[in-house]
Design a protein around this motif. Structure first.
Motif, PDB file in Angstrom:
ATOM      1  N   MET A   1       0.521  -6.481  15.350  1.00 23.65           N
ATOM      2  CA  MET A   1       0.752  -7.370  14.199  1.00 23.65           C
ATOM      3  C   MET A   1      -0.113  -6.915  13.022  1.00 23.65           C
ATOM      4  SD  MET A   1       0.256 -11.471  13.966  1.00 23.65           S
ATOM      5  CE  MET A   1       1.581 -12.355  13.228  1.00 23.65           C
ATOM      6  N   GLY A   2       0.530  -6.673  11.866  1.00 23.75           N
ATOM      7  CA  GLY A   2      -0.205  -6.194  10.710  1.00 23.75           C
ATOM      8  C   GLY A   2      -1.133  -7.257  10.146  1.00 23.75           C
ATOM      9  N   ARG A   3      -2.279  -6.831   9.676  1.00 23.11           N
ATOM     10  CA  ARG A   3      -3.240  -7.753   9.074  1.00 23.11           C
ATOM     11  C   ARG A   3      -2.777  -8.126   7.664  1.00 23.11           C
ATOM     12  NH1 ARG A   3      -6.350  -4.113  12.021  1.00 23.11           N
ATOM     13  NH2 ARG A   3      -7.806  -5.064  13.507  1.00 23.11           N
ATOM     14  N   VAL A   4      -3.089  -9.364   7.293  1.00 23.24           N
ATOM     15  CA  VAL A   4      -2.693  -9.859   5.971  1.00 23.24           C
ATOM     16  C   VAL A   4      -3.338  -9.035   4.870  1.00 23.24           C
ATOM     17  CG1 VAL A   4      -2.736 -11.859   4.430  1.00 23.24           C
ATOM     18  CG2 VAL A   4      -2.361 -12.176   6.878  1.00 23.24           C
ATOM     19  N   ILE A   5      -4.545  -8.540   5.124  1.00 22.15           N
ATOM     20  CA  ILE A   5      -5.265  -7.784   4.109  1.00 22.15           C
ATOM     21  C   ILE A   5      -4.550  -6.492   3.732  1.00 22.15           C
ATOM     22  CG2 ILE A   5      -6.693  -6.452   5.728  1.00 22.15           C
ATOM     23  CD1 ILE A   5      -9.021  -6.810   3.785  1.00 22.15           C
ATOM     24  N   ASN A   6      -3.690  -6.002   4.630  1.00 16.71           N
ATOM     25  CA  ASN A   6      -2.976  -4.746   4.383  1.00 16.71           C
ATOM     26  C   ASN A   6      -1.565  -4.944   3.841  1.00 16.71           C
ATOM     27  OD1 ASN A   6      -5.143  -3.155   5.334  1.00 16.71           O
ATOM     28  ND2 ASN A   6      -4.513  -3.520   7.457  1.00 16.71           N
ATOM     29  N   ARG A   7      -1.133  -6.167   3.689  1.00 17.78           N
ATOM     30  CA  ARG A   7       0.212  -6.434   3.186  1.00 17.78           C
ATOM     31  C   ARG A   7       0.208  -6.466   1.658  1.00 17.78           C
ATOM     32  NH1 ARG A   7       2.175 -11.421   7.138  1.00 17.78           N
ATOM     33  NH2 ARG A   7       1.938 -10.290   9.129  1.00 17.78           N
ATOM     34  N   ARG A   8       1.065  -5.688   1.067  1.00 20.02           N
ATOM     35  CA  ARG A   8       1.169  -5.617  -0.397  1.00 20.02           C
ATOM     36  C   ARG A   8       2.574  -6.019  -0.829  1.00 20.02           C
ATOM     37  NH1 ARG A   8      -3.072  -2.990  -2.777  1.00 20.02           N
ATOM     38  NH2 ARG A   8      -4.489  -1.881  -1.362  1.00 20.02           N
ATOM     39  N   PRO A   9       2.676  -6.905  -1.821  1.00 20.36           N
ATOM     40  CA  PRO A   9       4.007  -7.325  -2.286  1.00 20.36           C
ATOM     41  C   PRO A   9       4.695  -6.227  -3.068  1.00 20.36           C
ATOM     42  CG  PRO A   9       2.327  -8.284  -3.679  1.00 20.36           C
ATOM     43  CD  PRO A   9       1.596  -7.574  -2.560  1.00 20.36           C
ATOM     44  N   GLY A  10       6.006  -6.171  -2.966  1.00 19.60           N
ATOM     45  CA  GLY A  10       6.782  -5.266  -3.796  1.00 19.60           C
ATOM     46  C   GLY A  10       6.807  -5.741  -5.230  1.00 19.60           C
ATOM     47  N   ARG A  11       7.453  -4.953  -6.085  1.00 22.01           N
ATOM     48  CA  ARG A  11       7.483  -5.287  -7.506  1.00 22.01           C
ATOM     49  C   ARG A  11       8.155  -6.635  -7.757  1.00 22.01           C
ATOM     50  NH1 ARG A  11       4.692  -4.624 -12.063  1.00 22.01           N
ATOM     51  NH2 ARG A  11       6.006  -4.713 -13.925  1.00 22.01           N
ATOM     52  N   GLY A  12       9.297  -6.851  -7.123  1.00 26.87           N
ATOM     53  CA  GLY A  12      10.006  -8.101  -7.323  1.00 26.87           C
ATOM     54  C   GLY A  12       9.228  -9.292  -6.796  1.00 26.87           C
ATOM     55  N   LEU A  13       8.662  -9.152  -5.599  1.00 24.97           N
ATOM     56  CA  LEU A  13       7.881 -10.249  -5.022  1.00 24.97           C
ATOM     57  C   LEU A  13       6.627 -10.512  -5.833  1.00 24.97           C
ATOM     58  CD1 LEU A  13       7.509 -12.308  -2.783  1.00 24.97           C
ATOM     59  CD2 LEU A  13       6.423 -10.511  -1.390  1.00 24.97           C
ATOM     60  N   GLN A  14       6.031  -9.469  -6.359  1.00 20.59           N
ATOM     61  CA  GLN A  14       4.839  -9.639  -7.180  1.00 20.59           C
ATOM     62  C   GLN A  14       5.146 -10.464  -8.429  1.00 20.59           C
ATOM     63  OE1 GLN A  14       3.021  -5.944  -8.282  1.00 20.59           O
ATOM     64  NE2 GLN A  14       1.271  -6.892  -9.286  1.00 20.59           N
TER      65      GLN A  14
END
Length: 273
Positions: A1-14
């Protein structure tokens, strides 16, 4: 399971996540305004969108019956002139003094304690003194901005200069560079990005000092207009003016950020403020 600290939003989500808080605040305001106006249609605390629209149209697109000027644009021009003039003067003083204090040990010994002491003086505390000394004209308001942000710029830049690797200065001297050449060719190019960052951080205090000066003694300006209409509880004017000031500050910050990226594209992204 990926850590939240490593999740980056895409351009649209950002973009979506960035807009979401503003949408929520607008919805909360509209709900609260509707609730208050349903109880008291004459309520002035939370005006309706129609009241905002009428006020903006009156101030921005209809000439004033007394002066023949468009009030919003006249206030904006007056405030931006004072702000930009204060920023330019503070930048010139802060840059020259910061380089001298950070680079020259004799200058540092003589002036660093004074700059540190001046940076602790609340600028608004000296506002009455400025009005007494310089009168109620433009000079006092611009001087307040200069006094408010110059000590911060001087301390920030002098510490940045002092933190430069000593080896660079030694090598430059070995190659025959004079003090002036070291300052202009070694030190200055490396601290200019820091200067832009310091200016961006100073925009908030600069607007605060500008609004404070205009609130006390002015005949036009964004701060003057806000404090003029407050006696009538004209929130349909005050809130748009606050939003306009925020937008202007954001635009100035955006321009400085773009300038930094264009002029200093060699600088790592993570070091940009």
């Amino acid at each position: 399971m990926g850590r939240v600290i490593n999740r980056r939003p895409g351009r649209g989500l950002q973009l979506l996540l960035g807009a979401l808080p503003f949408v929520v605040l607008a919805a909360v305001y509209l709900a609260a305004s509707d609730a208050r106006l349903s109880i008291n249609p004459a309520d002035k605390l939370l005006p309706s969108l129609q009241s905002f629209t009428e006020a903006i149209d009156r101030l921005a697109f209809q000439p004033d019956s007394r002066k023949g000027t468009y009030i919003l644009w006249a206030d904006t021009a007056a405030s931006l002139l004072r702000l930009c003039l204060g920023l330019v003067i503070a930048t010139g003083i802060g840059l020259s003094a910061g380089v001298a204090i950070g680079l020259l040990p004799m200058v540092r010994a003589a002036f660093a304690p004074l700059v540190a002491a001046l940076s602790m003086v609340p600028p608004l505390a000296v506002l009455p003194i400025l009005f007494i000394v310089f009168g109620l004209g433009e000079l006092a308001k611009v001087t307040l901005i200069v006094i408010g942000i110059t000590p911060f710029l001087m301390r920030d830049l002098s510490m940045s200069v002092a933190a430069l690797p000593r080896e660079q200065l030694v090598k430059a001297q070995t190659l025959g560079a004079s003090t002036w050449q070291i300052a202009t060719r070694v030190v200055l190019p490396q601290i200019l990005p820091r200067l832009i960052g310091g200016l961006r951080l100073s925009l908030g205090p600069a607007w605060l000092f500008l609004i404070s000066g205009e609130a006390i003694a002015a005949t036009e300006g964004l701060g003057y207009r806000i404090f003029l209409v407050r006696r009538y509880l004209a929130m349909d004017v005050i809130l748009p003016y606050v939003a306009w000031i925020t937008l202007l500050a954001f635009m100035l910050d955006f321009l400085l950020r773009r300038l930094s990226r264009r002029a200093f594209d060699w600088m790592p992204e993570e070091q940009r403020q």
